[in-house]
Design an enzyme around this catalytic site. Structure first.
Site, mmCIF file in Angstrom:
data_model
loop_
_atom_site.group_PDB
_atom_site.id
_atom_site.type_symbol
_atom_site.label_atom_id
_atom_site.label_comp_id
_atom_site.label_asym_id
_atom_site.label_seq_id
_atom_site.Cartn_x
_atom_site.Cartn_y
_atom_site.Cartn_z
ATOM 1 N N GLU A 158 0.811 -1.218 0.000
ATOM 2 C CA GLU A 158 0.000 0.000 0.000
ATOM 3 C C GLU A 158 0.848 1.274 0.000
ATOM 4 O O GLU A 158 0.362 2.360 0.333
ATOM 5 C CB GLU A 158 -0.927 0.001 1.222
ATOM 6 C CG GLU A 158 -1.937 -1.136 1.203
ATOM 7 C CD GLU A 158 -2.783 -1.161 2.458
ATOM 8 O OE1 GLU A 158 -3.780 -0.424 2.515
ATOM 9 O OE2 GLU A 158 -2.460 -1.919 3.384
ATOM 10 N N SER A 191 -6.520 -2.644 1.927
ATOM 11 C CA SER A 191 -6.884 -2.116 0.597
ATOM 12 C C SER A 191 -7.348 -3.199 -0.371
ATOM 13 O O SER A 191 -7.211 -3.069 -1.578
ATOM 14 C CB SER A 191 -5.706 -1.346 -0.016
ATOM 15 O OG SER A 191 -5.453 -0.184 0.706
ATOM 16 N N TYR A 243 -9.127 3.270 -5.278
ATOM 17 C CA TYR A 243 -8.136 4.310 -5.547
ATOM 18 C C TYR A 243 -8.108 4.864 -6.963
ATOM 19 O O TYR A 243 -7.553 5.920 -7.191
ATOM 20 C CB TYR A 243 -6.739 3.798 -5.167
ATOM 21 C CG TYR A 243 -6.687 3.360 -3.731
ATOM 22 C CD1 TYR A 243 -6.902 4.273 -2.699
ATOM 23 C CD2 TYR A 243 -6.489 2.035 -3.396
ATOM 24 C CE1 TYR A 243 -6.893 3.881 -1.375
ATOM 25 C CE2 TYR A 243 -6.471 1.632 -2.068
ATOM 26 C CZ TYR A 243 -6.671 2.562 -1.067
ATOM 27 O OH TYR A 243 -6.663 2.164 0.243
ATOM 28 N N ARG A 268 -11.620 3.094 11.283
ATOM 29 C CA ARG A 268 -12.764 2.900 10.385
ATOM 30 C C ARG A 268 -13.180 1.438 10.416
ATOM 31 O O ARG A 268 -12.331 0.551 10.318
ATOM 32 C CB ARG A 268 -12.373 3.295 8.959
ATOM 33 C CG ARG A 268 -13.550 3.630 8.060
ATOM 34 C CD ARG A 268 -13.103 3.808 6.620
ATOM 35 N NE ARG A 268 -12.870 2.517 5.999
ATOM 36 C CZ ARG A 268 -11.775 2.206 5.316
ATOM 37 N NH1 ARG A 268 -10.806 3.085 5.161
ATOM 38 N NH2 ARG A 268 -11.636 1.010 4.773
ATOM 39 N N ASP A 300 -15.533 -1.546 8.602
ATOM 40 C CA ASP A 300 -16.176 -1.879 7.324
ATOM 41 C C ASP A 300 -17.186 -3.010 7.516
ATOM 42 O O ASP A 300 -16.918 -3.980 8.237
ATOM 43 C CB ASP A 300 -15.115 -2.297 6.299
ATOM 44 C CG ASP A 300 -14.138 -1.164 5.982
ATOM 45 O OD1 ASP A 300 -14.501 0.007 6.202
ATOM 46 O OD2 ASP A 300 -13.020 -1.452 5.522
ATOM 47 N N GLU A 315 -13.777 -5.733 8.810
ATOM 48 C CA GLU A 315 -12.490 -5.433 9.437
ATOM 49 C C GLU A 315 -12.508 -4.032 10.034
ATOM 50 O O GLU A 315 -13.397 -3.226 9.769
ATOM 51 C CB GLU A 315 -11.342 -5.557 8.428
ATOM 52 C CG GLU A 315 -11.422 -4.601 7.262
ATOM 53 C CD GLU A 315 -10.263 -4.797 6.282
ATOM 54 O OE1 GLU A 315 -9.119 -4.981 6.727
ATOM 55 O OE2 GLU A 315 -10.517 -4.756 5.068
ATOM 56 N N ASN A 351 -9.888 -0.732 10.350
ATOM 57 C CA ASN A 351 -8.643 -0.108 9.893
ATOM 58 C C ASN A 351 -8.175 0.857 10.966
ATOM 59 O O ASN A 351 -8.892 1.798 11.308
ATOM 60 C CB ASN A 351 -8.872 0.658 8.584
ATOM 61 C CG ASN A 351 -9.232 -0.270 7.444
ATOM 62 O OD1 ASN A 351 -8.368 -0.795 6.771
ATOM 63 N ND2 ASN A 351 -10.520 -0.495 7.247
ATOM 64 N N GLY A 378 -7.200 5.359 5.113
ATOM 65 C CA GLY A 378 -6.654 6.200 4.048
ATOM 66 C C GLY A 378 -6.996 7.667 4.229
ATOM 67 O O GLY A 378 -8.020 8.021 4.811
#
Length: 293
Positions: free
Chosen positions: A12, A138, A204, A243, A245, A258, A260, A264
């Site tokens: 990443e 990612s 992205y 964060r 998800d 998951e 994070n 990002g």
């Protein structure tokens, strides 16, 4: 003085460089003393030669999000953004995260861990399956497996990144994400992609991916999802910001995917989007994350 740590040596790296540059510019815009440091290969010793008392971590994946850089900073008494080394380690390892969440009775898809050069355990949950490396973010190295014959290829891909892969039941449904700042959950973002799932390209590069914030959940559903995200976040002892998800299936059941611990911070990123929905611009968000140290 604040060091903005970016780059790193994980898959990443490119995303981290973009996010790190954005954070550096935001600090500069507010006349906050800072410098940026691109950790690349084995140049980390150069960082320790510089004078700074805080670090803003914008490193993703192994080395930056798994507790390694956090431990290095802890050993030197330098304060930094986000979770400590133990929580970062818990959050980065998908299998370990799921084990902790299971103890807290959080809603998870059934899964097994498949390790390289070892027999794969019998899989007693139905197809399709998601196969992913346990230590990447990612959506790197992830595959959707629709038949048993595709499993070996998917595991081989995942094992390129890590010797352990997570095989879990694929949950069909809509994708949502909940950003966390301090002890509060931000507005929920719904993700709509034409890629089949929210993969690296969708995250992205694609301009086709859509983000709904406010999302399409009722106020009570949104509140419930935010509560689960906070419970999952604190279950792994995460702090500062992060964060969660989710997939919500056709029966309106939310499944945790998951957490994070270093989300990002690029123009396509979800935490800035959620912050904006509650009236916080990017510059303000960066300072708010610093304030959580």
């Amino acid at each position: 003085m604040i060091a903005v740590l970016m780059g790193g040596n994980s898959a990443e790296r490119a995303v981290s460089l973009k996010g790190g540059e954005a954070v550096y510019q935001a600090l500069n815009n507010q006349n906050i003393d800072c410098f940026k440091f691109d950790w690349h290969k084995d140049n980390l010793s150069k960082l320790w030669q510089q004078e700074f008392d805080q670090a803003f971590i914008v490193l993703h994946g192994r080395g930056g999000e798994d507790g390694y850089i956090q431990k290095q900073l802890e050993n030197r008494g330098i304060r930094y953004t986000g979770s400590d080394s133990n929580a970062s380690h818990n959050g980065m390892d998908k299998a370990r995260t799921k084990m902790i969440w299971k103890q807290h009775n959080l809603m998870l898809a059934p899964s097994i861990v498949a390790s390289i050069n070892q027999p794969v355990k019998p899989i007693d949950f139905p197809l399709p399956w998601a196969v992913k490396p346990t230590l990447e973010g990612s959506s790197i190295g992830i595959s959707k497996v629709d038949s048993q014959t595709q499993l070996n290829e998917a595991l081989t891909l995942a094992w390129q990144y890590n010797p352990h892969a997570l095989v879990e039941q694929w949950i069909e449904g809509d994708e949502y994400t909940v950003a966390i700042l301090g002890d509060k959950a931000l507005p929920v973002v719904k993700i709509i992609t034409d890629q089949g799932f929210y993969d690296y390209e969708s995250k992205y590069h694609s301009n086709e991916t859509q983000y709904l914030c406010p999302c399409d959940l009722s106020p009570s559903q949104e509140k419930a999802l935010q509560a689960i995200a906070l419970k999952a976040f604190f279950a792994i002892n995460a702090k500062g910001w992060g964060r969660g998800d989710f997939i919500i299936n056709q029966h309106n059941k939310p499944y945790l995917l998951e957490i994070n611990t270093v989300p990002g911070m690029t123009s396509h990123s979800l935490v800035p989007m959620a912050a904006k929905a509650m009236g916080m611009n990017f510059n303000q968000l960066v300072v708010a994350i610093l304030d959580e140290i």
